[in-house]
Design a protein around this motif. Sequence first.
Motif, mmCIF file in Angstrom:
data_model
loop_
_atom_site.group_PDB
_atom_site.id
_atom_site.type_symbol
_atom_site.label_atom_id
_atom_site.label_comp_id
_atom_site.label_asym_id
_atom_site.label_seq_id
_atom_site.Cartn_x
_atom_site.Cartn_y
_atom_site.Cartn_z
ATOM 1 N N ALA A 166 0.818 -1.215 0.000
ATOM 2 C CA ALA A 166 0.000 0.000 0.000
ATOM 3 C C ALA A 166 0.851 1.264 0.000
ATOM 4 O O ALA A 166 0.327 2.352 -0.267
ATOM 5 C CB ALA A 166 -0.931 0.011 1.214
ATOM 6 N N GLN A 169 0.811 3.776 -3.091
ATOM 7 C CA GLN A 169 -0.336 4.673 -3.142
ATOM 8 C C GLN A 169 -0.215 5.795 -2.116
ATOM 9 O O GLN A 169 -0.562 6.945 -2.391
ATOM 10 C CB GLN A 169 -1.625 3.885 -2.903
ATOM 11 C CG GLN A 169 -2.127 3.140 -4.114
ATOM 12 C CD GLN A 169 -2.710 4.078 -5.152
ATOM 13 O OE1 GLN A 169 -3.546 4.921 -4.866
ATOM 14 N NE2 GLN A 169 -2.258 3.931 -6.389
ATOM 15 N N VAL A 325 -5.862 5.374 2.594
ATOM 16 C CA VAL A 325 -4.784 4.485 2.157
ATOM 17 C C VAL A 325 -4.007 3.965 3.364
ATOM 18 O O VAL A 325 -3.587 2.805 3.400
ATOM 19 C CB VAL A 325 -3.839 5.202 1.175
ATOM 20 C CG1 VAL A 325 -2.680 4.303 0.801
ATOM 21 C CG2 VAL A 325 -4.586 5.606 -0.081
ATOM 22 N N ALA A 328 -5.889 1.138 4.803
ATOM 23 C CA ALA A 328 -5.681 -0.065 3.989
ATOM 24 C C ALA A 328 -4.339 -0.706 4.286
ATOM 25 O O ALA A 328 -4.224 -1.932 4.365
ATOM 26 C CB ALA A 328 -5.789 0.291 2.504
ATOM 27 N N ALA A 329 -3.306 0.109 4.460
ATOM 28 C CA ALA A 329 -1.968 -0.428 4.732
ATOM 29 C C ALA A 329 -1.938 -1.190 6.042
ATOM 30 O O ALA A 329 -1.296 -2.243 6.151
ATOM 31 C CB ALA A 329 -0.952 0.716 4.760
ATOM 32 N N MET A 332 -4.641 -4.494 5.640
ATOM 33 C CA MET A 332 -4.578 -5.411 4.504
ATOM 34 C C MET A 332 -4.059 -6.790 4.886
ATOM 35 O O MET A 332 -4.536 -7.812 4.391
ATOM 36 C CB MET A 332 -3.709 -4.804 3.397
ATOM 37 C CG MET A 332 -4.060 -5.275 2.004
ATOM 38 S SD MET A 332 -3.039 -4.483 0.744
ATOM 39 C CE MET A 332 -3.523 -2.776 0.933
ATOM 40 N N ARG A 337 -7.328 -9.191 1.445
ATOM 41 C CA ARG A 337 -7.487 -8.359 0.258
ATOM 42 C C ARG A 337 -8.940 -8.335 -0.214
ATOM 43 O O ARG A 337 -9.484 -7.281 -0.536
ATOM 44 C CB ARG A 337 -6.630 -8.881 -0.889
ATOM 45 C CG ARG A 337 -5.156 -8.535 -0.876
ATOM 46 C CD ARG A 337 -4.387 -8.993 0.308
ATOM 47 N NE ARG A 337 -2.977 -9.182 0.045
ATOM 48 C CZ ARG A 337 -2.073 -9.228 1.001
ATOM 49 N NH1 ARG A 337 -2.421 -9.062 2.279
ATOM 50 N NH2 ARG A 337 -0.811 -9.432 0.716
ATOM 51 N N PRO A 410 -4.996 0.822 -3.804
ATOM 52 C CA PRO A 410 -3.724 0.134 -3.537
ATOM 53 C C PRO A 410 -3.741 -1.363 -3.829
ATOM 54 O O PRO A 410 -2.728 -1.921 -4.246
ATOM 55 C CB PRO A 410 -3.506 0.388 -2.039
ATOM 56 C CG PRO A 410 -4.876 0.579 -1.467
ATOM 57 C CD PRO A 410 -5.658 1.269 -2.552
ATOM 58 N N ILE A 411 -4.879 -2.036 -3.635
ATOM 59 C CA ILE A 411 -4.884 -3.499 -3.717
ATOM 60 C C ILE A 411 -4.739 -3.984 -5.157
ATOM 61 O O ILE A 411 -4.150 -5.047 -5.405
ATOM 62 C CB ILE A 411 -6.159 -4.066 -3.069
ATOM 63 C CG1 ILE A 411 -6.138 -3.784 -1.562
ATOM 64 C CG2 ILE A 411 -6.285 -5.570 -3.300
ATOM 65 C CD1 ILE A 411 -7.357 -4.270 -0.817
#
Length: 502
Positions: A166, A169, A325, A328-329, A332, A337, A410-411
């Motif tokens: 991630a 991004q 983001v 998400a990092a 994840m 995912r 990002p994924i």
Amino acid sequence: LVRKTSSSYRTFSKSAGKRLDKEYLQSLHNKRLYLAAFAAVLGNFNSGFALVYASPVIPALEAHPNPALRLDQHTASWFGSVFTLGAVAGGLSAMFLNDRLGRKLSIMFSALPCAVGYALMAGAQGIGMLLLGRVLTGYAGGVTSASIPVYISEISHPGVRGMLGACPQIMAVLGSLFLYTLGKYLGLGLDWRWLAVAGEVPVLVMIVLLCFMPNSPRFLLSQGKDDEALGSLCWLRGKDTDYAREYEQIKDSVRKQSRRVSCAEIKDLFIYKPILIAVGMRFLQQLSGVTCVLVYLQSIFKKTSVILKPEYDAALVGLVRLFSVAIAAVSMDKAGRKILLFVSAGVMLVSNLTMGLYIHFAPASQNDTIANKTLVSSANLPAEPTNYITLIPLLATMLFIMGYAMGWGPITWLLMSEILPLKARGVASGLCVVMSWLTAFTLTQFFLRVVEAFGLEVPFLFFAVICAGNILFTGCCVPETKGRSLEQIEAFFRTGRRSFMR
């Protein structure tokens, strides 16, 4: 044969093996790995900076006293969009560079056209130099888009690959925010040249740091450089860890593949299925409308008469994107995912649907009828919101960016680097970048025409339909890769199993 192949790749299936690998992952020293990843993602910081460079510069050049540098509506449009054409060329080049030079050297190579491009724009004496500078920085962005995710994926281990995946991004968002911040303080006049000079700084830092970073162990093994690959993995994992066992697993996987994929092998399900998934995700990601929203963000806010000033709205959306983001990092490698992709597509669906319906049904007092037919002329219309219902477009856009940044942003890049087979990873990653930027260029060119012909609500309703398709695509085609080594992911496609999820 399939049963034998499946058992040979069942590295983490037994409980004893799981305990052993968990102990190994906990013993690793990640400081050098993080440093190598940081050096690489500086290329994404620069790409984010270069992508939005036109946003504060176009107003300055439209009012420039020198006719040779003054932009009209036609040249301003090309100055903004030609970056994507350069990125397409960069993606095509990466198909060759990734397998010949390697991932690290490809990233370093991108610094040359990027530095030249910024120099051309900083010293531009005419529009031709400006456009050429944009093309070169776009070319560099295309190369790094294809090389950096692959490099990070190949040097990472399963415990942190999602988080590091991630980071590109995150750095791209930081680069955009940094550009907006500098543009706010530099103002008009000749100061736009200093924005180009500022873009040279991360390029220089990236080159210096990457000189001391190792190449990908998997790439080195594919080139027959076993000793260098072992030394690279030792540097990344730490001398006092059991890196030799991981090295043997990687080496065993590389041995089972030829160095390059042949035309005959493309027909193999093991090769074409992950490529189709990766390319399809890049195509659907752009069709969801993110590039159009980011490029025309201030114009959209101006047209919908948002109660706040458009430039402040844009900054607020940028901060939301950065925050999402980061979420998400962190999540994840814990949530997985697929669940983030489902949530992301669902949030984007709701936000696009809300935006489209608001624009269609909002009274004329909140949504000017004339402005609804064009984004270009609406930039000069006064925004006079009558009540707080005009916050709906801002909230819907923030929700859209949040959904995109926590999943399909990002994924898609991370999965591209995870699921592509080693023998086709360099070529296929370049193909994904080409598909992404070609779709982005086409959408940004047709977006204004659709708005002028049918109104602003039509593209947003179209984006909502695409987001619904993203949900179906995720459920039917995308495998869960959380906690899996790249070798296990290749085994998943090799053995034909339907899903990692049990």
